[in-house]
Design a protein around this motif. Sequence first.
Motif, PDB file in Angstrom:
ATOM      1  N   GLN A  27      53.259  25.401  40.428  1.00 11.53           N
ATOM      2  CA  GLN A  27      53.739  26.623  41.050  1.00 11.53           C
ATOM      3  C   GLN A  27      55.034  27.069  40.375  1.00 11.53           C
ATOM      4  O   GLN A  27      56.069  26.420  40.547  1.00 11.53           O
ATOM      5  N   LYS A  58      45.815  27.143  44.054  1.00  8.73           N
ATOM      6  CA  LYS A  58      45.345  28.334  44.778  1.00  8.73           C
ATOM      7  C   LYS A  58      45.040  29.443  43.774  1.00  8.73           C
ATOM      8  O   LYS A  58      44.240  29.280  42.883  1.00  8.73           O
ATOM      9  N   ASP A  59      45.695  30.588  43.918  1.00  7.09           N
ATOM     10  CA  ASP A  59      45.400  31.714  43.032  1.00  7.09           C
ATOM     11  C   ASP A  59      46.432  31.884  41.922  1.00  7.09           C
ATOM     12  O   ASP A  59      46.446  32.912  41.237  1.00  7.09           O
ATOM     13  N   GLU A  60      47.296  30.876  41.739  1.00  8.31           N
ATOM     14  CA  GLU A  60      48.312  30.984  40.691  1.00  8.31           C
ATOM     15  C   GLU A  60      47.661  30.949  39.314  1.00  8.31           C
ATOM     16  O   GLU A  60      46.875  30.044  39.011  1.00  8.31           O
ATOM     17  N   PRO A  61      47.983  31.891  38.429  1.00 13.67           N
ATOM     18  CA  PRO A  61      47.462  31.821  37.056  1.00 13.67           C
ATOM     19  C   PRO A  61      48.217  30.787  36.238  1.00 13.67           C
ATOM     20  O   PRO A  61      49.251  30.260  36.667  1.00 13.67           O
ATOM     21  N   GLU A  85      43.846  37.098  32.011  1.00 17.02           N
ATOM     22  CA  GLU A  85      42.479  36.788  31.592  1.00 17.02           C
ATOM     23  C   GLU A  85      41.864  37.907  30.766  1.00 17.02           C
ATOM     24  O   GLU A  85      41.042  37.659  29.881  1.00 17.02           O
TER      25      GLU A  85
END
Length: 258
Positions: free
Chosen positions: A189, A222-225, A244
């Motif tokens: 994170q 989670k949704d962290e790139p 992406e």
Amino acid sequence: MILHLSDLHFGTEKPECLEAIRHFCQTHPLEAVVISGDLTQRARLGQFFACKKFLDQLNTPYMVIPGNHDIPLYHLWNRLFNPFTRYQIFFGELEPIFETENFYLIGVNSIRRRYHTKGHLSLEQIQRIDLTLAQAPASKLKIIVSHQPFYVPFQNKRGFKDSPLMAKIALEAWAEHGLFAVLHGHLHQPAIYDLNQMFGLGMDHPVYDVHAGTSASNRLHKDEPNSFNLIDATGKISQYLFDEVAQAFMLKADLPNK
């Protein structure tokens, strides 16, 4: 400038992120690449070899320290008696000191064979690093690199999640010598905090706790790139996130943001 990567986790690496990191190194005037642990997923020889090959191909000086994934998990004999052997075959020192034109970097090994995730510091480490910081050039940004973060915004019964034992004691000593920042990974994170405020160190300058996300692994939080940090000679800290669509790391924000 230095590029701060973390948690590459070779064995779960994303080729598109590795290629984007290569491109970034080729197109930016970096003094060094700093990797704050978890080079591998399971401390296997092949994973260390792949990581070493990748870092060597960046054609940029680099500094690494071990993370908790860089000692064996399931091979208990090696974990108990030779936890860092494979790491040291490829990367040598566990606590390197690395100096560039604008930065003075000190590696701290916070990994202990008895614990899977939680970090530890010893009094010997604290005293030795205190002396090293005191002797470091005042003209350079002084940075500690360790795997586990010294501060997280949530606690459990044992304190801050996985933060090294005696972290506050260490900071109270190190901050006296102009410590600029501590670089970490571990939680996947990205974030930054002022340890001077969080721990009441009494300094007239901030001491940053700089977290990097995973720079190349598919083990996302989670949704962290995927992400990394860039620190320039003025102390500006910039966060980059992997896009992406563009297949590149793109600037998100100049920090601090906490």
